[in-house]
Design a protein around this motif. Structure first.
Motif, PDB file in Angstrom:
ATOM      1  N   LYS A  22       0.816  -1.213   0.000  1.00  0.00           N
ATOM      2  CA  LYS A  22       0.000   0.000   0.000  1.00  0.00           C
ATOM      3  C   LYS A  22       0.856   1.271   0.000  1.00  0.00           C
ATOM      4  CE  LYS A  22      -0.983   0.349   4.917  1.00  0.00           C
ATOM      5  NZ  LYS A  22      -2.044   0.450   5.921  1.00  0.00           N
ATOM      6  N   MET A  31     -10.475   0.660   2.312  1.00  0.00           N
ATOM      7  CA  MET A  31     -10.841  -0.265   3.393  1.00  0.00           C
ATOM      8  C   MET A  31     -12.190   0.202   3.927  1.00  0.00           C
ATOM      9  SD  MET A  31      -9.133  -2.687   5.360  1.00  0.00           S
ATOM     10  CE  MET A  31      -7.531  -2.356   6.075  1.00  0.00           C
ATOM     11  N   VAL A  32     -13.189  -0.677   3.849  1.00  0.00           N
ATOM     12  CA  VAL A  32     -14.524  -0.309   4.336  1.00  0.00           C
ATOM     13  C   VAL A  32     -15.096  -1.457   5.166  1.00  0.00           C
ATOM     14  CG1 VAL A  32     -15.057   1.266   2.419  1.00  0.00           C
ATOM     15  CG2 VAL A  32     -15.619  -1.155   2.217  1.00  0.00           C
ATOM     16  N   GLY A  33     -16.094  -1.126   5.976  1.00  0.00           N
ATOM     17  CA  GLY A  33     -16.685  -2.155   6.827  1.00  0.00           C
ATOM     18  C   GLY A  33     -18.105  -1.836   7.208  1.00  0.00           C
ATOM     19  N   ALA A  34     -18.810  -2.850   7.662  1.00  0.00           N
ATOM     20  CA  ALA A  34     -20.189  -2.684   8.116  1.00  0.00           C
ATOM     21  C   ALA A  34     -20.290  -3.231   9.531  1.00  0.00           C
ATOM     22  CB  ALA A  34     -21.139  -3.434   7.197  1.00  0.00           C
ATOM     23  N   PRO A  35     -20.663  -2.362  10.490  1.00  0.00           N
ATOM     24  CA  PRO A  35     -20.626  -2.808  11.887  1.00  0.00           C
ATOM     25  C   PRO A  35     -21.643  -3.888  12.220  1.00  0.00           C
ATOM     26  CG  PRO A  35     -21.521  -0.594  11.729  1.00  0.00           C
ATOM     27  CD  PRO A  35     -21.058  -0.981  10.359  1.00  0.00           C
ATOM     28  N   VAL A  40     -15.566  -6.755   6.725  1.00  0.00           N
ATOM     29  CA  VAL A  40     -14.542  -5.771   6.394  1.00  0.00           C
ATOM     30  C   VAL A  40     -13.950  -6.154   5.040  1.00  0.00           C
ATOM     31  CG1 VAL A  40     -12.936  -6.929   7.947  1.00  0.00           C
ATOM     32  CG2 VAL A  40     -12.385  -4.687   7.105  1.00  0.00           C
ATOM     33  N   LYS A  60      -9.387  -8.440  -0.516  1.00  0.00           N
ATOM     34  CA  LYS A  60      -9.506  -9.463   0.532  1.00  0.00           C
ATOM     35  C   LYS A  60     -10.702  -9.039   1.373  1.00  0.00           C
ATOM     36  CE  LYS A  60      -8.380 -12.853   3.281  1.00  0.00           C
ATOM     37  NZ  LYS A  60      -8.429 -14.252   2.869  1.00  0.00           N
ATOM     38  N   PHE A  62     -13.495 -10.139   4.462  1.00  0.00           N
ATOM     39  CA  PHE A  62     -13.994 -11.020   5.509  1.00  0.00           C
ATOM     40  C   PHE A  62     -15.473 -10.730   5.633  1.00  0.00           C
ATOM     41  CE2 PHE A  62      -9.528 -10.349   6.505  1.00  0.00           C
ATOM     42  CZ  PHE A  62      -9.093 -11.663   6.580  1.00  0.00           C
TER      43      PHE A  62
ATOM     44  N   ALA B  83     -19.010   1.773   9.799  1.00  0.00           N
ATOM     45  CA  ALA B  83     -18.013   1.283  10.735  1.00  0.00           C
ATOM     46  C   ALA B  83     -17.080   2.431  11.090  1.00  0.00           C
ATOM     47  CB  ALA B  83     -17.228   0.146  10.099  1.00  0.00           C
ATOM     48  N   LEU B  88     -10.865   0.133  11.286  1.00  0.00           N
ATOM     49  CA  LEU B  88     -10.927  -0.834  10.191  1.00  0.00           C
ATOM     50  C   LEU B  88      -9.624  -1.585   9.967  1.00  0.00           C
ATOM     51  CD1 LEU B  88     -13.139   0.891   7.517  1.00  0.00           C
ATOM     52  CD2 LEU B  88     -13.590  -1.210   8.752  1.00  0.00           C
ATOM     53  N   GLU B  89      -8.528  -0.830  10.000  1.00  0.00           N
ATOM     54  CA  GLU B  89      -7.220  -1.435   9.750  1.00  0.00           C
ATOM     55  C   GLU B  89      -6.983  -2.570  10.748  1.00  0.00           C
ATOM     56  OE1 GLU B  89      -4.078  -1.380   7.172  1.00  0.00           O
ATOM     57  OE2 GLU B  89      -5.430   0.338   7.269  1.00  0.00           O
ATOM     58  N   VAL B  91      -9.245  -4.149  12.520  1.00  0.00           N
ATOM     59  CA  VAL B  91     -10.216  -5.220  12.331  1.00  0.00           C
ATOM     60  C   VAL B  91      -9.752  -6.166  11.233  1.00  0.00           C
ATOM     61  CG1 VAL B  91     -12.553  -5.719  11.540  1.00  0.00           C
ATOM     62  CG2 VAL B  91     -12.156  -3.833  13.112  1.00  0.00           C
ATOM     63  N   PHE B  92      -9.181  -5.575  10.188  1.00  0.00           N
ATOM     64  CA  PHE B  92      -8.702  -6.371   9.072  1.00  0.00           C
ATOM     65  C   PHE B  92      -7.574  -7.296   9.522  1.00  0.00           C
ATOM     66  CE2 PHE B  92      -6.445  -7.284   5.187  1.00  0.00           C
ATOM     67  CZ  PHE B  92      -7.477  -7.540   4.306  1.00  0.00           C
ATOM     68  N   ASN B  95      -8.883 -10.092  11.603  1.00  0.00           N
ATOM     69  CA  ASN B  95      -9.530 -11.139  10.822  1.00  0.00           C
ATOM     70  C   ASN B  95      -8.506 -12.037  10.144  1.00  0.00           C
ATOM     71  OD1 ASN B  95     -12.555 -11.147  10.709  1.00  0.00           O
ATOM     72  ND2 ASN B  95     -12.202  -8.974  10.413  1.00  0.00           N
ATOM     73  N   MET B  96      -7.382 -11.424   9.723  1.00  0.00           N
ATOM     74  CA  MET B  96      -6.308 -12.233   9.137  1.00  0.00           C
ATOM     75  C   MET B  96      -5.806 -13.237  10.179  1.00  0.00           C
ATOM     76  SD  MET B  96      -5.692 -11.264   5.960  1.00  0.00           S
ATOM     77  CE  MET B  96      -4.028 -11.330   5.344  1.00  0.00           C
ATOM     78  N   GLU B  99      -8.245 -16.006  10.738  1.00  0.00           N
ATOM     79  CA  GLU B  99      -8.211 -16.959   9.636  1.00  0.00           C
ATOM     80  C   GLU B  99      -7.012 -17.910   9.771  1.00  0.00           C
ATOM     81  OE1 GLU B  99      -9.714 -15.901   5.441  1.00  0.00           O
ATOM     82  OE2 GLU B  99      -7.542 -15.838   5.269  1.00  0.00           O
TER      83      GLU B  99
END
Lengths: 137, 176
Positions: A22, A31-35, A40, A60, A62, B83, B88-89, B91-92, B95-96, B99
């Motif tokens: 990046k 990067m976006v998400g829904a609570p 994400v 990627k 989740f 969110a 977010l960063e 959270v990502f 999640n990694m 996994e």
């Protein structure tokens, strides 16, 4: 609730999963998400600065099958498009292509938001690069 | 706000729990369907409705989070669906790690244990933040404070979902 064949196809064989560095100035990251569902989604574009064409896209995600399919489809569509064409992709296009049911429309919205965030990030970076190179000149 | 009305309370965010309990028990006794067994069918129905309303009111108001969510809804504010971007960063990455652990990579465990500690701390911070904001809003009904409460609730919900996922995964794999 049954997933459509196209959702299942993207879910079982997601296209373009992965990531770019990046910090690369030609890469834009969204990067976006829904609570409520905890989804994400990270979506990245690699732009050729000379042509403004998105040469590659990766994601990627989740989340549920529809969220994965929406972002997988988005990366397919992004490849070969100009940055401005990419911004014209609407969540409704994704809904139609994948036959998403009403309860899964938010997944397509997430994908559209991720595209916009990635392009925004790329644009911000390329402006900064411009400013820096002028400062050095 | 009908839940506050049912218990004879002023709509305030900060609540004395002992007082709330006493009001709930007193009124539940007063409206208990057994006391209306020989009343008219309208009165019976009223007693059942009041009992059910008192139960809903008590359940909603006794927990700070559900109380604040109710208060916001009644004030015309829905919880946000966005969110918190600053999370977010993280959270990502989390999640990694989840996994990897699911895939049998035990080295991810340390990261998850750290995340568990951090999220537990964040929940505690959110809770103490809420009680400060409650007092502030009750003192002076400032719309900005209500927005801050909404942001805190939103963040709290996200963090508590994450914590649930982390703890579930740590428990599932602790047997190995």
């Amino acid at each position: 609730m049954a997933y459509s064949d196209k959702v299942l196809d993207h879910y079982n064989n997601p296209r373009n999963v992965g990531s770019f560095d990046k910090k690369d100035p030609n890469v834009g990251t969204g990067m976006v998400g829904a609570p409520e569902c905890g989804d994400v989604m990270k979506l990245q574009v690699k732009v050729n600065p000379a042509t403004g064409i998105i040469e590659d896209a990766k994601f990627k995600t989740f989340g549920c099958g529809s969220a994965i399919a929406s972002s997988s489809l988005a990366t397919e569509w992004l490849r070969g498009k100009t940055v401005d064409e990419a911004l014209a992709i609407k969540n409704t296009d994704i809904v139609n292509e994948l036959s998403l049911p009403p309860v899964k429309i938010h997944c397509s919205v997430l994908a559209e938001d991720a595209i916009k965030a990635a392009i925004d990030d790329y644009k911000k970076k390329s402006e900064n690069v411009g400013v820096e190179s002028k400062a050095h000149a | 706000m009908k839940f506050y009305d049912a218990l004879g309370l002023e709509p305030k965010l900060a609540i004395d729990l002992d007082d709330l309990k006493k009001r709930f028990y007193d009124r539940s006794r007063q409206w208990h369907p057994d006391r209306f067994s020989r009343s008219s069918s309208e009165e019976k129905q009223r007693s059942e409705e009041m009992t059910s309303m008192l139960n809903d009111a008590f359940r909603t108001l006794r927990e700070p989070v559900t109380r604040a969510e109710y208060f916001l809804r009644e004030s015309g504010l829905e919880l946000s669906k966005d969110a918190p971007p600053e999370l977010l960063e993280e959270v990502f990455e989390l999640n990694m790690a989840l996994e990897e652990l699911r895939g049998g990579d035990e080295s991810a465990r340390g990261q998850l244990v750290l995340a568990q500690e951090r999220f537990t701390g964040m929940l505690a911070d959110a809770d103490s933040g809420l009680s400060r904001l409650f007092a502030s809003y009750d003192g002076k009904a400032d719309a900005i404070v209500l927005e801050q409460i909404r942001a805190t609730l939103n963040r709290r919900k996200y963090v508590s979902n994450l914590l649930r996922d982390v703890e579930k995964e740590l428990n599932v794999h602790s047997a190995n």
